[in-house]
Write a protein that holds these residues in place. Structure first.
Motif, PDB file in Angstrom:
ATOM      1  N   ILE A 170       0.820  -1.222   0.000  1.00 26.99           N
ATOM      2  CA  ILE A 170       0.000   0.000   0.000  1.00 26.99           C
ATOM      3  C   ILE A 170       0.844   1.259   0.000  1.00 26.99           C
ATOM      4  O   ILE A 170       0.423   2.309  -0.503  1.00 26.99           O
ATOM      5  N   TYR A 171       2.096   1.186   0.545  1.00 24.69           N
ATOM      6  CA  TYR A 171       2.953   2.372   0.519  1.00 24.69           C
ATOM      7  C   TYR A 171       3.156   2.868  -0.906  1.00 24.69           C
ATOM      8  O   TYR A 171       3.125   4.074  -1.174  1.00 24.69           O
ATOM      9  N   ASP A 172       3.401   1.929  -1.830  1.00 23.41           N
ATOM     10  CA  ASP A 172       3.682   2.312  -3.209  1.00 23.41           C
ATOM     11  C   ASP A 172       2.486   3.014  -3.845  1.00 23.41           C
ATOM     12  O   ASP A 172       2.642   3.974  -4.608  1.00 23.41           O
ATOM     13  N   VAL A 173       1.272   2.536  -3.562  1.00 22.35           N
ATOM     14  CA  VAL A 173       0.076   3.166  -4.138  1.00 22.35           C
ATOM     15  C   VAL A 173      -0.022   4.617  -3.684  1.00 22.35           C
ATOM     16  O   VAL A 173      -0.193   5.541  -4.488  1.00 22.35           O
ATOM     17  N   ILE A 174       0.109   4.842  -2.373  1.00 19.93           N
ATOM     18  CA  ILE A 174      -0.045   6.196  -1.834  1.00 19.93           C
ATOM     19  C   ILE A 174       1.043   7.111  -2.358  1.00 19.93           C
ATOM     20  O   ILE A 174       0.783   8.255  -2.756  1.00 19.93           O
ATOM     21  N   ASP A 175       2.288   6.631  -2.403  1.00 20.37           N
ATOM     22  CA  ASP A 175       3.395   7.485  -2.856  1.00 20.37           C
ATOM     23  C   ASP A 175       3.236   7.883  -4.309  1.00 20.37           C
ATOM     24  O   ASP A 175       3.454   9.044  -4.678  1.00 20.37           O
ATOM     25  N   GLU A 176       2.849   6.939  -5.182  1.00 24.76           N
ATOM     26  CA  GLU A 176       2.743   7.270  -6.600  1.00 24.76           C
ATOM     27  C   GLU A 176       1.546   8.170  -6.877  1.00 24.76           C
ATOM     28  O   GLU A 176       1.622   9.080  -7.709  1.00 24.76           O
ATOM     29  N   VAL A 177       0.434   7.941  -6.200  1.00 24.65           N
ATOM     30  CA  VAL A 177      -0.709   8.842  -6.382  1.00 24.65           C
ATOM     31  C   VAL A 177      -0.381  10.235  -5.851  1.00 24.65           C
ATOM     32  O   VAL A 177      -0.749  11.252  -6.452  1.00 24.65           O
TER      33      VAL A 177
END
Length: 834
Positions: free
Chosen positions: A716-723
């Motif tokens: 989930i970290y990757d989703v939040i960072d890229e968005v």
């Protein structure tokens, strides 16, 4: 009351003396002097006259007055819209009419008389119609009889003509035999006397020579189909009046009003067109459409305005019935405790549970991070314990709160080397809000940098006091790696469970809660349930939120199929109509029809509430956009493997929205990325985010052809960072100004070719010819522009540094004076981030 003067009486009743004298004269009281006395009898006579004049007393002495009173009420309220506080004034007008009972009774009596007269008239019309039909029937029978007699006469004439023809032929043959002997004259005479063939004359009944009826077309009936052979024409007189009697009084219906219904449904209940309802609501100040949902209060006002009687329906009747069905009456028995493990990321929650279960749960998680709730049923030496493993990341706040809702005991895992972290504080708040006792597990005590006393000090600042410090919270020092202190933790759990005296009904229909749900490609909707009371058996009919179904199969946490599950047991269930929302209640119902009815009712209620919220949001968004302008939006289509991950991702991504850019979740759901998801992304120009799911072949082809942006994630970290990075790119860059030089005007020189030239001394920084400038007078900007010339002595210069004299020509400005300051600055754009 004793006699008083007219002047004093006028002061008492509050009316002018002249007016009172006129009223006395009209009442037949001969008083003209204001100082004259007026007796009680004269006062009574005046009162009777005034009552009769104003209608309160009729000629017969009965109460009169107006037969109808209309009260109008108007209220004004203000609605505050948007963050800047704009106010919209809303005015509501209501009108009610009250009619005297005597007038209503008189109207009813008149209406009854009219009803009797109307009924008599209708009966006379009905008798006239019956008589006309009887006369038409008799006329038709008479015509048919005449036609039959004419046909009979025609047949008899034809037979008679045939007999005469046969007699004539016989006579001719006899004459030919005797022709040779008879003279020619006699033969001629016989020929003259020979009888001729007779033709049947047309009869008056219009029959043909072949006995068929003549076809006649009645006047005004031309153009109809031709009559077939043997058909008769029958004329029937009829009246244009119908037998329906118009109601003489308006029809008042009792309108059942549920909690939410549309304008079209309300119009159908009142047996009128929807346009009439819309017209009434427009008069009331509400602009509505035919499919707009109305709440119960608004619908009640509309029904009363249209003259009907509203009857409010208890929308929760079905739910109340379910509550009665859910009450199991049985013996309470001891049940295993439900323990939820909470804590910050990477503090060892899943590793601690893994050591207890003797399995590697963490191996299946991406990056060693728990992405959704896991429910496990563990048999220990201290008894059976059900564990719920919740994630520690901030995005899973809602899931962690749901874990605290269904749990009996919370184990708060705190890293001895890390101390109290933000998610640790959130877990404390959730457990305290739910009223659930906590057991603190200080993990990683095997590390050299472990400091358990530091953890106690930090927790005490959040009202978590250890028992050895005089508090009520049990602490256990454990190591998920070596297993140190795990037995003491299990003892603490068993002790806390004994104190709580956890009991439940172990018989009857089961009741529980959904821990997690997902869509499996081969098995369909899969739901993880935690049974709270009763026994859940394979084949039971269950209802969970909007979904229902029969339990086709049940599995434990190890994947083994089981037949039943008792209280505090987590099970995986197959057979629901869809994936329910995590946190929904689960209840066993006696039959499938009841479950379907309640599920459809809940689905419709949710849809109506969603439409109502959308309608309210449209108005709110309209005011917000009018105030703030257009907001850039990043559209996302979100698909995940389980329902809990969808909720957590949705909540985290929506929190990234600001006043300038926002995240818009076009669609979200559980399961793989399908063709419909890809088409929706094409239509809404959205980015597709797949969390632990993949797109099928059809969806991949659409995504490739349309050039959509597709991203796969497992953490989930990757989703939040890229968005967050994408939203930062949508932000307009910040423009910063930096003053790089300041020159003071010492004198001004005039040039025929260049105009006013300011002789300046650069007192700070550097003045560059290519940069914009501002002219300041008494530290106030009076002109903003650019340099036309910058000279050092007679030579052109690109820049002049501090402490150096120069000549400056300001473009399109000749009002520079000695003592002014010329400020040179530069603009830079800085990329903004969230």
């Amino acid at each position: 009351m004793s006699s008083v003067s007219v002047k004093q009486f006028a002061q008492v009743v509050g009316t002018p003396v002249e007016r009172l004298l006129e009223q006395l004269k009209e009442a037949g009281i001969a008083i003209t002097d204001p100082d004259a006395t007026i007796s009680d009898e004269e006062k009574s006579q005046l009162l009777v006259y005034l009552r009769g004049k104003h209608g309160s007393v009729s000629a017969k002495g009965k109460e009169g007055g107006p037969s109808k009173i209309t009260l109008k009420r108007r209220s004004t309220s203000a609605l505050k819209q948007g963050s800047k506080g704009s106010t919209v004034t809303v005015e509501v007008r209501k009108k009610r009419t009250y009619v005297k009972r005597a007038e209503v009774a008189a109207d009813d009596e008149d209406r009854a008389v009219d009803d009797v007269a109307e009924t008599d008239k209708a009966r006379e019309q009905e008798e006239a119609r019956v008589q006309a039909e009887e006369a038409a029937r008799l006329a038709a029978e008479e015509a048919r009889r005449v036609e039959e007699e004419a046909a009979k006469k025609a047949v008899e004439a034809a037979v008679r003509a045939k007999a005469e023809e046969e007699a004539r032929v016989t006579a001719e043959k006899e004459q030919e035999k005797s022709k040779a002997a008879a003279p020619v004259e006699e033969k001629k005479a016989k020929d003259d006397k020979r009888p001729r063939r007779e033709r049947a004359a047309p009869s008056k009944d219009a029959s043909t020579r072949y006995g068929r009826k003549e076809i006649h077309v009645a006047a005004g009936k031309q153009g109809r189909r031709k009559k077939k052979r043997g058909e008769r024409q029958v004329t029937i007189e009829s009246s244009d009046k119908h037998g329906f009697a118009k109601p003489t009084a308006p029809v008042v219906r009792e309108i059942a009003i549920p909690e939410m219904l549309t304008v079209a449904e309300l119009a159908q209940k009142m047996s009128i067109k929807a346009a009439e309802v819309i017209k009434v609501m427009m008069k009331m100040g509400s602009m509505v459409t035919i499919n707009q949902p109305l709440d119960q209060e608004t619908a009640t006002i509309v029904v009363e305005e249209m003259g009907h009687t509203p009857v409010m329906i208890n929308a929760d009747a079905l739910e109340d019935n379910l509550v009665e069905l859910a009450q199991n009456e049985g013996e309470l028995v001891q049940r295993p405790p439900v323990v939820t493990i909470m804590g910050h990321v990477d503090h060892g929650k899943t590793s601690l549970l893994d050591y207890i279960r003797r399995t590697k749960v963490t191996a299946g998680e991406a990056g060693g991070i728990t992405q959704h709730i896991g429910a496990y049923h563990v048999e220990t030496d201290k008894g059976v314990i059900s564990f719920l493993d919740t994630p520690g990341h901030a995005a899973f706040t809602a899931m962690r709160a749901r874990g605290a809702k269904v749990t009996d005991i919370v184990i708060l895992v705190v890293g001895a080397d890390d101390g109290v972290m933000p998610q640790t504080i959130e877990a404390i708040q959730h457990s305290k809000a739910a009223g659930v006792p906590m057991i603190i597990a200080v993990n990683k005590i095997d590390k050299p940098e472990a400091d358990p006393d530091k953890v106690k000090n930090e927790l005490s600042q959040h009202d978590v006091i250890p028992e050895d410090w005089g508090g009520d919270t049990m602490f256990a020092h454990v190591s998920a790696k070596t297993g140190e202190g795990v037995d003491a933790l299990l003892d603490a759990i068993s002790l806390q469970a004994e104190v709580l005296e956890l009991k439940a009904v172990a018989e009857g229909p089961a009741r529980g809660i959904v821990v997690e749900s997902s869509l499996d490609k081969g098995r369909g909707p899969v739901a993880t349930l935690l049974v709270q009371e009763g026994v859940l058996k394979r084949g039971d009919i269950i209802l969970s939120g909007h979904e229902f179904g029969r339990v086709r199969a049940m599995f434990d946490e190890n994947g083994d199929q089981i037949e039943e599950a008792g209280p505090s047991m987590p099970v995986v269930v197959l057979g629901l109509s869809g994936a329910p929302n995590a946190g929904d209640d689960v209840q066993v119902l006696p039959d499938e029809r009841k479950a379907r009815e309640v599920a459809e009712f809940r689905h419709g209620k949710t849809r109506d509430m969603r439409l109502a919220r959308q309608q309210a949001a449209k108005l709110e968004n309209m005011f917000t956009q009018m105030e703030e302008g257009t907001v850039d939006s990043l559209n996302l289509v979100l698909k995940a493997d389980v329902q809990g991950s969808v909720e957590a991702l949705r909540e985290s991504l929506l929190k990234l929205s600001t006043d300038e850019v926002k995240v818009s979740i076009v669609a979200s759901g559980v399961g793989g990325i399908t063709e419909s998801d890809a088409n929706l992304a094409v239509a809404s120009s959205a980015v597709i985010v797949g969390f632990n799911v993949r797109a099928d072949a059809t969806a991949r082809q659409i995504i490739g052809d349309a050039g959509l942006d597709l991203h796969y994630y497992s953490v989930i970290y990757d989703v939040i960072d890229e968005v967050k990075g994408a939203l930062s790119g949508m932000l307009s860059p910040e423009v910063r100004e930096e003053i790089i030089g300041l020159a003071e005007v010492k004198d001004v020189f005039r040039s025929s070719s260049l105009g006013a030239i300011a002789g300046c001394l650069v007192v700070d920084g550097t003045v560059r010819r290519s940069n914009p400038i501002r002219v300041l007078r008494d530290n106030v900007v009076i002109y903003e522009g650019e340099l036309e010339s910058l000279r050092r002595f007679k030579d052109e210069a690109n820049e002049v540094k501090a402490g150096t004299e120069c000549g400056i020509g300001v473009k399109n400005y000749n009002d520079v004076k000695a003592g002014d300051q010329i400020e040179c600055y530069e603009r830079t754009e800085v990329a903004r981030t969230l």
